[in-house]
Design an enzyme around this catalytic site. Sequence first.
Site, PDB file in Angstrom:
ATOM      1  N   LYS A  14       8.458  -7.007  24.036  1.00 29.84           N
ATOM      2  CA  LYS A  14       7.861  -5.990  23.937  1.00 29.84           C
ATOM      3  C   LYS A  14       7.097  -5.984  22.492  1.00 29.84           C
ATOM      4  CE  LYS A  14      10.378  -2.495  23.151  1.00 29.84           C
ATOM      5  NZ  LYS A  14      10.143  -2.052  22.073  1.00 29.84           N
ATOM      6  N   ARG A  89      11.697   6.783  24.392  1.00 25.14           N
ATOM      7  CA  ARG A  89      12.593   6.382  25.374  1.00 25.14           C
ATOM      8  C   ARG A  89      13.580   7.021  26.027  1.00 25.14           C
ATOM      9  NH1 ARG A  89      12.724   1.525  21.414  1.00 25.14           N
ATOM     10  NH2 ARG A  89      14.281   0.146  22.176  1.00 25.14           N
ATOM     11  N   ARG A 128      16.977 -15.634  20.680  1.00 26.11           N
ATOM     12  CA  ARG A 128      16.577 -14.552  19.580  1.00 26.11           C
ATOM     13  C   ARG A 128      17.609 -14.468  18.215  1.00 26.11           C
ATOM     14  NH1 ARG A 128      13.586  -8.852  20.211  1.00 26.11           N
ATOM     15  NH2 ARG A 128      15.760  -8.175  20.618  1.00 26.11           N
ATOM     16  N   ARG A 134      18.958 -11.023  14.082  1.00 20.45           N
ATOM     17  CA  ARG A 134      18.967  -9.418  13.986  1.00 20.45           C
ATOM     18  C   ARG A 134      20.409  -9.155  14.309  1.00 20.45           C
ATOM     19  NH1 ARG A 134      14.354  -6.721  17.455  1.00 20.45           N
ATOM     20  NH2 ARG A 134      16.210  -5.469  18.239  1.00 20.45           N
ATOM     21  N   ARG A 145      22.319  -2.114  24.914  1.00 23.14           N
ATOM     22  CA  ARG A 145      20.822  -1.619  24.935  1.00 23.14           C
ATOM     23  C   ARG A 145      20.289  -1.715  26.148  1.00 23.14           C
ATOM     24  NH1 ARG A 145      19.758  -5.833  20.792  1.00 23.14           N
ATOM     25  NH2 ARG A 145      17.580  -5.498  21.154  1.00 23.14           N
TER      26      ARG A 145
HETATM   27  P1  ADP Z   1      14.537  -3.334  21.494  1.00 23.81           P
HETATM   28  O1  ADP Z   1      13.417  -2.784  22.268  1.00 23.81           O
HETATM   29  O2  ADP Z   1      14.598  -4.997  21.507  1.00 23.81           O
HETATM   30  O3  ADP Z   1      15.965  -2.742  21.813  1.00 23.81           O
HETATM   31  P2  ADP Z   1      13.358  -2.234  19.049  1.00 23.81           P
HETATM   32  O4  ADP Z   1      13.068  -2.967  17.923  1.00 23.81           O
HETATM   33  O5  ADP Z   1      12.311  -1.300  20.000  1.00 23.81           O
HETATM   34  O6  ADP Z   1      14.166  -3.229  20.003  1.00 23.81           O
HETATM   35  O7  ADP Z   1      14.452  -1.022  18.654  1.00 23.81           O
HETATM   36  C1  ADP Z   1      15.909  -1.374  17.978  1.00 23.81           C
HETATM   37  C2  ADP Z   1      16.532  -0.379  17.799  1.00 23.81           C
HETATM   38  O8  ADP Z   1      16.060   0.798  17.150  1.00 23.81           O
HETATM   39  C3  ADP Z   1      17.367   0.445  19.082  1.00 23.81           C
HETATM   40  O9  ADP Z   1      18.215  -0.039  19.805  1.00 23.81           O
HETATM   41  C4  ADP Z   1      17.641   1.835  18.761  1.00 23.81           C
HETATM   42  O10 ADP Z   1      18.548   2.024  17.870  1.00 23.81           O
HETATM   43  C5  ADP Z   1      16.540   2.318  17.617  1.00 23.81           C
HETATM   44  N1  ADP Z   1      15.344   2.824  18.348  1.00 23.81           N
HETATM   45  C6  ADP Z   1      13.973   2.390  18.705  1.00 23.81           C
HETATM   46  N2  ADP Z   1      13.114   3.199  19.168  1.00 23.81           N
HETATM   47  C7  ADP Z   1      14.106   4.221  19.315  1.00 23.81           C
HETATM   48  C8  ADP Z   1      13.602   5.492  20.074  1.00 23.81           C
HETATM   49  N3  ADP Z   1      12.462   5.930  20.693  1.00 23.81           N
HETATM   50  N4  ADP Z   1      14.732   6.197  20.100  1.00 23.81           N
HETATM   51  C9  ADP Z   1      15.897   6.169  19.507  1.00 23.81           C
HETATM   52  N5  ADP Z   1      16.356   5.111  19.134  1.00 23.81           N
HETATM   53  C10 ADP Z   1      15.283   4.016  18.693  1.00 23.81           C
END
Ligand code: ADP
Length: 197
Positions: A14, A89, A128, A134, A145
């Site tokens: 993504k 989300r 990754r 990470r 997740r």
């Molecule tokens: P991925 O899609 O690989 O899980 P992201 O970089 O989009 O990674 O998000 C990493 C983390 O940031 C999530 O696991 C969550 O803890 C937090 N996060 C990101 N976007 C949101 C959101 N819209 N609502 C709540 N937590 C979020």
Amino acid sequence: MTRLLIIGPPGSGKGTQAEHLARHFGVPTLSTGEIFRTNVNEETELGKQAAGYLDDGDFVPDHLTNAMVKDRLQDSGLQAGFLLDGYPRTAPQVAELDNMLVSQGFALDAVIELTAPDSVLEQRMLRRAAEQGRTDDTVDVFRRRLDLYHRETHEVVSVYAGRGMLVSVDGSGDPGDIIRQAIAAVEKFLASPRPGA
Ligand code: ADP
């Protein structure tokens, strides 16, 4: 003046696709995951509040996330279009984003969903983890997740599908092919007549 949103499970690429799409459509990205990670690294107040959730693979609570997005959406750099990566989300976040957009007189143009089987996502995550280190890339946290994605974010996808805004792209192949397909699919969608557009 393109306003896009990208949704995809962890490991779907993504972030990478978001960067390419944003460059192609000439808009800045607003990536909630990136913003949270930067704040955690810089040990800001928001970072301190969010760190534990990121490490455990949980969602940061809606009140923190919504406030952060609302604040950023008012940035002048985003007035002429944007690509939202990683937000909304959850169903309540969709409602919150609807309110923010209405109050700014904005409407989304398209919602891109990247899809891939769980097995492909897990393999990519392991790669990754080795490359980028990470802290949320461990098997247990990744599975959490992914589980959250299926439980919560699936509903977000359904909402936008119901609004006729969803562009689904197969994210399981070669990244170069995926970006070409994603750009072509979004352009075709934007060029097609849509109710209310
Ligand atoms: P991925 O899609 O690989 O899980 P992201 O970089 O989009 O990674 O998000 C990493 C983390 O940031 C999530 O696991 C969550 O803890 C937090 N996060 C990101 N976007 C949101 C959101 N819209 N609502 C709540 N937590 C979020």
